[in-house]
Motif scaffolding. Structure first.
Motif, mmCIF file in Angstrom:
data_model
loop_
_atom_site.group_PDB
_atom_site.id
_atom_site.type_symbol
_atom_site.label_atom_id
_atom_site.label_comp_id
_atom_site.label_asym_id
_atom_site.label_seq_id
_atom_site.Cartn_x
_atom_site.Cartn_y
_atom_site.Cartn_z
ATOM 1 N N GLN A 51 1.072 -1.066 -0.199
ATOM 2 C CA GLN A 51 -0.090 0.209 0.425
ATOM 3 C C GLN A 51 0.902 1.280 -0.006
ATOM 4 O O GLN A 51 0.653 2.359 -0.268
ATOM 5 N N ILE A 52 1.984 1.684 0.670
ATOM 6 C CA ILE A 52 3.002 2.080 1.047
ATOM 7 C C ILE A 52 3.242 2.335 -0.748
ATOM 8 O O ILE A 52 3.547 3.365 -1.288
ATOM 9 N N LEU A 53 4.193 1.409 -1.336
ATOM 10 C CA LEU A 53 4.436 1.310 -2.272
ATOM 11 C C LEU A 53 4.153 2.092 -3.359
ATOM 12 O O LEU A 53 3.784 2.531 -4.784
ATOM 13 N N GLU A 54 2.558 1.754 -3.313
ATOM 14 C CA GLU A 54 1.286 2.521 -4.834
ATOM 15 C C GLU A 54 1.171 3.559 -4.584
ATOM 16 O O GLU A 54 1.522 4.362 -5.590
ATOM 17 N N VAL A 55 0.840 4.300 -2.798
ATOM 18 C CA VAL A 55 0.942 5.754 -3.063
ATOM 19 C C VAL A 55 2.163 6.145 -3.286
ATOM 20 O O VAL A 55 2.002 7.729 -3.797
ATOM 21 N N ALA A 56 3.466 5.570 -3.061
ATOM 22 C CA ALA A 56 4.958 6.863 -3.202
ATOM 23 C C ALA A 56 4.671 6.805 -5.296
ATOM 24 O O ALA A 56 5.219 7.400 -5.436
ATOM 25 N N ALA A 57 4.192 5.306 -5.263
ATOM 26 C CA ALA A 57 4.212 5.987 -7.262
ATOM 27 C C ALA A 57 3.214 6.534 -7.679
ATOM 28 O O ALA A 57 3.057 7.509 -8.656
ATOM 29 N N LYS A 58 2.287 6.799 -7.047
ATOM 30 C CA LYS A 58 1.105 7.282 -7.759
ATOM 31 C C LYS A 58 1.331 9.523 -7.292
ATOM 32 O O LYS A 58 1.004 9.850 -7.830
ATOM 33 N N LYS A 59 1.957 9.309 -5.575
ATOM 34 C CA LYS A 59 2.144 10.779 -5.635
ATOM 35 C C LYS A 59 3.846 11.008 -6.625
ATOM 36 O O LYS A 59 3.859 12.449 -6.882
ATOM 37 N N THR A 60 4.718 9.688 -7.131
ATOM 38 C CA THR A 60 5.899 10.075 -7.841
ATOM 39 C C THR A 60 5.477 9.959 -9.462
ATOM 40 O O THR A 60 7.036 9.834 -9.994
ATOM 41 N N GLU A 61 4.378 9.577 -10.152
ATOM 42 C CA GLU A 61 4.635 9.283 -10.941
ATOM 43 C C GLU A 61 4.506 9.913 -12.454
ATOM 44 O O GLU A 61 5.065 9.927 -13.639
ATOM 45 N N LYS A 62 4.669 12.033 -12.125
ATOM 46 C CA LYS A 62 4.829 12.494 -13.292
ATOM 47 C C LYS A 62 6.614 12.336 -13.047
ATOM 48 O O LYS A 62 6.501 12.753 -14.487
ATOM 49 N N ILE A 63 6.963 12.270 -12.452
ATOM 50 C CA ILE A 63 8.571 12.670 -12.222
ATOM 51 C C ILE A 63 8.998 11.907 -12.533
ATOM 52 O O ILE A 63 10.622 11.713 -12.409
ATOM 53 N N LEU A 64 8.798 10.016 -12.504
ATOM 54 C CA LEU A 64 8.921 8.737 -12.546
ATOM 55 C C LEU A 64 9.699 8.390 -13.544
ATOM 56 O O LEU A 64 10.927 7.860 -13.945
ATOM 57 N N PRO A 65 8.676 8.702 -14.879
ATOM 58 C CA PRO A 65 9.464 8.690 -16.126
ATOM 59 C C PRO A 65 11.100 8.986 -16.216
ATOM 60 O O PRO A 65 11.657 8.118 -17.163
ATOM 61 N N VAL A 66 11.255 10.186 -16.107
ATOM 62 C CA VAL A 66 12.146 11.473 -16.372
ATOM 63 C C VAL A 66 13.791 10.679 -14.543
ATOM 64 O O VAL A 66 14.894 10.060 -15.281
ATOM 65 N N LEU A 67 13.350 9.997 -14.220
ATOM 66 C CA LEU A 67 14.042 9.406 -12.578
ATOM 67 C C LEU A 67 14.502 8.151 -13.561
ATOM 68 O O LEU A 67 15.907 7.975 -12.873
ATOM 69 N N THR A 68 13.552 7.363 -13.715
ATOM 70 C CA THR A 68 13.885 5.828 -14.096
ATOM 71 C C THR A 68 14.930 6.146 -15.934
ATOM 72 O O THR A 68 15.572 5.203 -15.355
ATOM 73 N N ASN A 69 14.730 6.621 -16.086
ATOM 74 C CA ASN A 69 15.873 7.023 -17.423
ATOM 75 C C ASN A 69 16.767 7.024 -17.057
ATOM 76 O O ASN A 69 17.815 6.922 -17.034
ATOM 77 N N ILE A 70 17.245 8.341 -16.269
ATOM 78 C CA ILE A 70 18.141 8.981 -15.767
ATOM 79 C C ILE A 70 18.727 7.518 -15.041
ATOM 80 O O ILE A 70 19.973 6.975 -15.053
ATOM 81 N N SER A 71 18.000 7.062 -13.520
ATOM 82 C CA SER A 71 18.391 5.546 -13.661
ATOM 83 C C SER A 71 19.378 4.699 -14.049
ATOM 84 O O SER A 71 20.744 3.322 -14.059
ATOM 85 N N LEU A 72 18.532 4.328 -15.341
ATOM 86 C CA LEU A 72 19.140 3.628 -16.341
ATOM 87 C C LEU A 72 20.661 3.893 -16.840
ATOM 88 O O LEU A 72 21.258 3.092 -16.724
ATOM 89 N N THR A 73 20.971 5.354 -16.885
ATOM 90 C CA THR A 73 22.100 5.725 -17.661
ATOM 91 C C THR A 73 23.212 5.686 -15.943
ATOM 92 O O THR A 73 24.187 5.089 -16.884
ATOM 93 N N LEU A 74 22.565 5.924 -15.330
ATOM 94 C CA LEU A 74 23.904 5.915 -14.097
ATOM 95 C C LEU A 74 23.904 4.336 -13.827
ATOM 96 O O LEU A 74 25.233 3.966 -13.665
ATOM 97 N N SER A 75 22.798 3.689 -14.356
ATOM 98 C CA SER A 75 23.260 2.288 -13.931
ATOM 99 C C SER A 75 24.000 1.003 -14.638
ATOM 100 O O SER A 75 25.124 0.533 -13.673
ATOM 101 N N VAL A 76 24.241 1.879 -15.805
ATOM 102 C CA VAL A 76 24.699 1.433 -17.148
ATOM 103 C C VAL A 76 26.348 1.562 -16.595
ATOM 104 O O VAL A 76 27.501 1.065 -16.840
ATOM 105 N N GLY A 77 26.654 3.429 -16.120
ATOM 106 C CA GLY A 77 27.562 4.271 -16.318
ATOM 107 C C GLY A 77 28.423 3.280 -14.523
ATOM 108 O O GLY A 77 29.962 2.754 -15.003
#
Length: 373
Positions: A51-77
């Motif tokens: 339930q906590i994860l669900e709420v957190a995902a909804k509250k950050t849904e606008k910025i998460l697409p940007v953050l997840t793309n950045i995290s992909l680059t960071l993880s490869v680095g």
């Protein structure tokens, strides 16, 4: 009690406690209550975290697409950087051993002793951040989370977010990679934030004497490693830069007044006559190896160890060794583009990098001996 007997006592107590836990788990069938006890592993599962994860995902849904793309680059680095570090360090062990860095596993009470409390605090914080990042991204990408909880591996606390296997397998490759990349990327960013806090809130307050040249004015005056220079000729020296600036204006054979704080906390003023530097007789020196001094407090140590372990975990977790996130990352890429040979290739890659890591650890103990921090 000698160290060997003390260590044996620790192991005996540790074994007895875990045996009692294990027998209690079996006797009362605690697994049906979400408590799973295996030899040296305690797992507490719950679905309330979902339930906590669900709420957190909804509250950050606008910025998460940007953050997840950045995290992909960071993880490869991180994967490239970790692989490079292991390869370069092994090369140095063979060719320039003095430049090689020690790489060793963090084993509580064995390689981690003096810093054990800070290590345990770090693990609790970092595992929470790591797994929470996995969980939020999984829910954002519509991948079901089966359960979440906390665990104890021997004496190391931890946590986990367990995606539903079927839901994860059916997800697109990009979504899988984003989930896998989230943990280490979050640890890296958090570690960098901790470094920023150290820089902002813990400024140098003097010049630490890291070493003293034998026969130098400093040695004759009784200065020792660990002493701190607070001022020169009445001018405060809050850091190495100010100290060097003052000393650049001092003449050879000139007497300087140093206010020094000793390791026991007492302070005094010493008179020293400078000498010329061996490489430049016109440059006045007192014969010390100086560093910036920062007052060490429990808060400083907590932040310091958290940033160290955070960045270390971020790097090592993305090295392509299965079942680390880096190994899974490589596997799903290979599964997408190679398919039939994905498992074999992942096994070969994992074996190669596990060999690199093992050799680095082996050479560390051979060259540096047993290390404890």
């Amino acid at each position: 009690m000698n160290p060997v007997n003390q260590l044996m006592t620790y192991f005996l107590i540790f074994f007895l406690v875990w045996t009692i836990f294990y027998l209690i788990g079996k006797k009362f069938n605690l697994k049906k209550h979400g408590i799973e006890i295996k030899p040296f592993i305690l797992i507490l599962r719950t679905k309330k975290v979902n339930q906590i994860l669900e709420v957190a995902a909804k509250k950050t849904e606008k910025i998460l697409p940007v953050l997840t793309n950045i995290s992909l680059t960071l993880s490869v680095g991180l994967m490239v950087f970790g692989s490079f570090i292991l390869t370069k360090n092994l090369f140095l062990f063979f060719c320039e051993v003095k430049k090689a860095a020690p790489i060793f596993p963090a084993i509580p009470l064995i390689t981690v002793k003096e810093s054990l409390p800070y290590f345990l605090i770090s693990v609790i914080v970092l595992v929470f951040i790591h797994e929470f990042a996995h969980g939020i991204v999984a829910r954002h990408e519509k991948i079901k989370v089966k359960s979440a909880g906390v665990m104890l591996l021997a004496i190391i606390p931890g946590g986990f977010v367990e995606p539903d296997e079927e839901s994860f397998k059916k997800a697109e490759i990009g979504k899988k990679l984003k989930v896998l990349a989230a943990g280490s990327s979050a640890n890296l960013v958090f570690g960098l934030i901790m470094i920023l806090l150290l820089v902002i809130f813990f400024q140098p307050t003097g010049v630490l004497i890291h070493g003293v040249v034998e026969g130098s004015p400093a040695a004759k005056a009784g200065l020792k490693t660990g002493d701190v220079i607070l001022s020169v000729n009445g001018t405060l020296t809050p850091n190495l830069e100010v100290f060097e600036k003052i000393m650049s204006k001092v003449q050879v054979n000139e007497t300087v007044l140093l206010k020094v704080m000793f390791e026991n906390g007492s302070s005094t003023i010493l008179k020293l006559k400078t000498i010329g530097a061996p490489e430049n007789k016109s440059r006045a020196i007192i014969g010390i190896y100086p560093l910036d001094y920062i007052k060490i407090t429990p808060v400083y140590l907590t932040i310091f160890w958290i940033q160290l372990w955070s960045i270390s975990i971020a790097i090592i977790n993305m090295v392509p060794i299965y079942p680390l996130d880096g190994g899974s990352f490589v596997y799903y890429l290979l599964e997408k583009y190679v398919n039939k040979h994905a498992k074999v290739l992942t096994g070969v890659i994992s074996a190669f990098f596990l060999g690199l890591l093992t050799l680095n650890i082996a050479f560390t103990f051979t060259v540096f001996g047993f290390i404890s921090i």
